[in-house]
Write a protein that holds these residues in place. Structure first.
Motif, PDB file in Angstrom:
ATOM      1  N   ASP A 173       1.006  -1.233   0.623  1.00  0.00           N
ATOM      2  CA  ASP A 173       0.081   0.164   0.126  1.00  0.00           C
ATOM      3  C   ASP A 173       0.587   0.936   0.199  1.00  0.00           C
ATOM      4  OD1 ASP A 173      -1.472   1.912   0.764  1.00  0.00           O
ATOM      5  OD2 ASP A 173      -2.653   1.219   1.925  1.00  0.00           O
ATOM      6  N   PRO A 174       0.557   2.225  -1.072  1.00  0.00           N
ATOM      7  CA  PRO A 174       1.808   3.113  -1.282  1.00  0.00           C
ATOM      8  C   PRO A 174       1.465   4.136  -0.017  1.00  0.00           C
ATOM      9  CG  PRO A 174       0.191   3.355  -2.687  1.00  0.00           C
ATOM     10  CD  PRO A 174       0.066   1.973  -2.909  1.00  0.00           C
ATOM     11  N   THR A 175       0.299   4.137   0.768  1.00  0.00           N
ATOM     12  CA  THR A 175      -0.156   4.966   1.463  1.00  0.00           C
ATOM     13  C   THR A 175       0.345   4.873   2.910  1.00  0.00           C
ATOM     14  OG1 THR A 175      -2.213   3.781   2.008  1.00  0.00           O
ATOM     15  CG2 THR A 175      -2.343   5.233   0.323  1.00  0.00           C
ATOM     16  N   ASN A 176       1.257   3.640   3.246  1.00  0.00           N
ATOM     17  CA  ASN A 176       2.208   3.988   4.040  1.00  0.00           C
ATOM     18  C   ASN A 176       3.838   4.260   4.166  1.00  0.00           C
ATOM     19  OD1 ASN A 176      -0.016   1.764   5.652  1.00  0.00           O
ATOM     20  ND2 ASN A 176       1.021   0.075   4.156  1.00  0.00           N
ATOM     21  N   ARG A 177       3.476   5.235   3.299  1.00  0.00           N
ATOM     22  CA  ARG A 177       5.175   5.849   2.994  1.00  0.00           C
ATOM     23  C   ARG A 177       4.857   7.009   2.397  1.00  0.00           C
ATOM     24  NH1 ARG A 177       5.445   1.187  -0.215  1.00  0.00           N
ATOM     25  NH2 ARG A 177       5.506   2.686  -1.881  1.00  0.00           N
ATOM     26  N   ASP A 178       3.780   7.780   1.898  1.00  0.00           N
ATOM     27  CA  ASP A 178       2.708   8.762   1.737  1.00  0.00           C
ATOM     28  C   ASP A 178       3.461   9.379   2.555  1.00  0.00           C
ATOM     29  OD1 ASP A 178       1.619  10.939   1.161  1.00  0.00           O
ATOM     30  OD2 ASP A 178       0.061  10.090  -0.161  1.00  0.00           O
ATOM     31  N   PRO A 179       4.124  10.338   2.575  1.00  0.00           N
ATOM     32  CA  PRO A 179       4.610  11.813   3.848  1.00  0.00           C
ATOM     33  C   PRO A 179       3.365  12.599   3.964  1.00  0.00           C
ATOM     34  CG  PRO A 179       5.670  11.695   1.748  1.00  0.00           C
ATOM     35  CD  PRO A 179       4.490  11.411   1.281  1.00  0.00           C
ATOM     36  N   ALA A 180       2.205  13.227   3.425  1.00  0.00           N
ATOM     37  CA  ALA A 180       0.928  13.493   3.449  1.00  0.00           C
ATOM     38  C   ALA A 180       0.274  13.264   4.497  1.00  0.00           C
ATOM     39  CB  ALA A 180       0.484  13.796   2.379  1.00  0.00           C
ATOM     40  N   PHE A 181       0.923  12.060   4.865  1.00  0.00           N
ATOM     41  CA  PHE A 181      -0.187  11.225   6.651  1.00  0.00           C
ATOM     42  C   PHE A 181       0.996  11.452   7.176  1.00  0.00           C
ATOM     43  CE2 PHE A 181      -2.906   9.676   2.721  1.00  0.00           C
ATOM     44  CZ  PHE A 181      -3.228   9.852   2.943  1.00  0.00           C
TER      45      PHE A 181
END
Length: 354
Positions: free
Chosen positions: A192-200
């Protein structure tokens, strides 16, 4: 287990992790397609096969509709679940998505859908695959937000939601062991790319963990701190329970729970430790208020006002007639003639209209 332990979880270790759940009629497994939840499904299926009688396992994947790959990943989870002879359902979060606070809203929707399946299928528990790594990250997030002792206790092994238990059997298991377990079983997993998304927030904190580990703040130590704070929090809760009973006993000639509210004799309340006073006030506001949980900082500020007023009212120069009224989270908190009362606040008047 240690943080650099890359050994797969054995059948005996898995049996110990799931032991308390053996008598459940059915369990819902929250499986997204990532390594942690796939390991949960595989280990639970192996554990269930080892039992002469055991709970029915229902695998649920929640598609939040936020990533184009989510539907495909749900189908892949379904295929693996079927190969393990498990029932699978995909639940979808439909409707408009918020522009702010998306992670929290998605998490709430996920639990709501998981609990919905659990209640419909007679499952007593929903199992999630939160690991020791997740626990450490949760502690850091709450620490930076200035959480109190309750928040810094991080995630509990078992919590309740709408009559269903949310169980986290892997809270003391490092993520590395779950990945090693899948590797031995030759099971691939989604990234899941959101696990590395610095927006979070969580991915940003995750990126800091190596530097913290170099200073001794590794995942194991952070998780241990959360466990110790949880232990202290449980002790304070016991003290608060006792204090509540004590105040009710001192107040036996009056109704301490009256007209849908709560009432404390001010001088007895003031004699309690600050953390206990804070917890009793927070409990009372949340019990009778109608605008959701009260913010800790606002309750702290209100307690400080009450403490000063009680001291002025009961001190050697006190008049005994100081009155205070404040509204917080839909509760009206007042001090008058030596009594603190918390009752439902009148509904807010809506401006405009006919």
């Amino acid at each position: 287990m240690s943080d650099d332990d890359n050994s797969p979880i054995s059948a005996a270790a898995a049996k110990a992790l799931f032991a308390e759940l053996r008598g459940a009629p059915a369990l819902v497994l929250a499986v997204s397609g990532g390594p942690d939840s796939l390991a949960l499904m595989w280990l639970a299926a192996r554990w269930r096969r080892s039992l002469a009688r055991g709970p029915k396992l229902i695998v649920v994947t929640v598609d939040h509709g936020l990533r184009k790959d989510a539907a495909r990943e749900a189908r892949e989870v379904k295929q693996l679940a079927r190969s393990l002879d498990l029932t699978h359902r995909t639940m979808r979060w439909t409707g408009a998505k918020p522009k702010t606070g998306l992670p929290a809203a998605a998490r709430d929707a996920r639990y709501r859908l998981l609990v919905k399946v659990a209640r419909a299928s007679g499952a007593t528990h929903v199992l999630t695959a939160h690991t020791r790594d997740d626990q450490a990250e949760t502690l850091l997030m709450r620490l930076l937000r200035g959480s109190g002792i309750v928040g810094l206790s991080a995630m509990a092994r078992i919590t309740q939601r709408d009559g269903v238990a949310l169980a986290r059997p892997f809270l003391d298991v490092p993520k590395s062991q779950l990945i090693a377990t899948l590797a031995r079983a030759k099971i691939g997993f989604a990234d899941d790319p959101t696990n590395r998304d610095p927006a979070f927030t969580r991915p940003r904190l995750r990126a800091l963990l190596p530097a913290l580990a170099a200073e001794g703040g590794n995942v194991r130590n952070l998780a241990r701190l959360a466990a110790r704070l949880a232990r202290a929090n449980a002790a304070v809760d016991v003290l608060a329970d006792g204090a509540e009973r004590f105040l009710a006993l001192r107040d036996r000639d009056r109704l301490s729970h009256h007209a849908g509210g709560r009432s404390f004799e001010a001088s007895s309340f003031a004699a309690l430790p600050e953390e206990v006073r804070l917890r009793l006030l927070l409990r009372a506001i949340d019990a009778v208020g109608h605008e959701g949980p009260a913010e800790l900082g606002k309750v702290e500020a209100l307690l400080a006002v009450l403490d000063r007023a009680v001291a002025d009212e009961t001190g050697p120069r006190g008049t005994g007639h100081i009155s205070i009224k404040q509204t917080l989270a839909g509760a009206l908190v007042s001090l008058s003639r030596g009594r603190i009362q918390i009752v439902p606040a009148p509904a807010r008047r809506v401006r405009g209209g006919s």
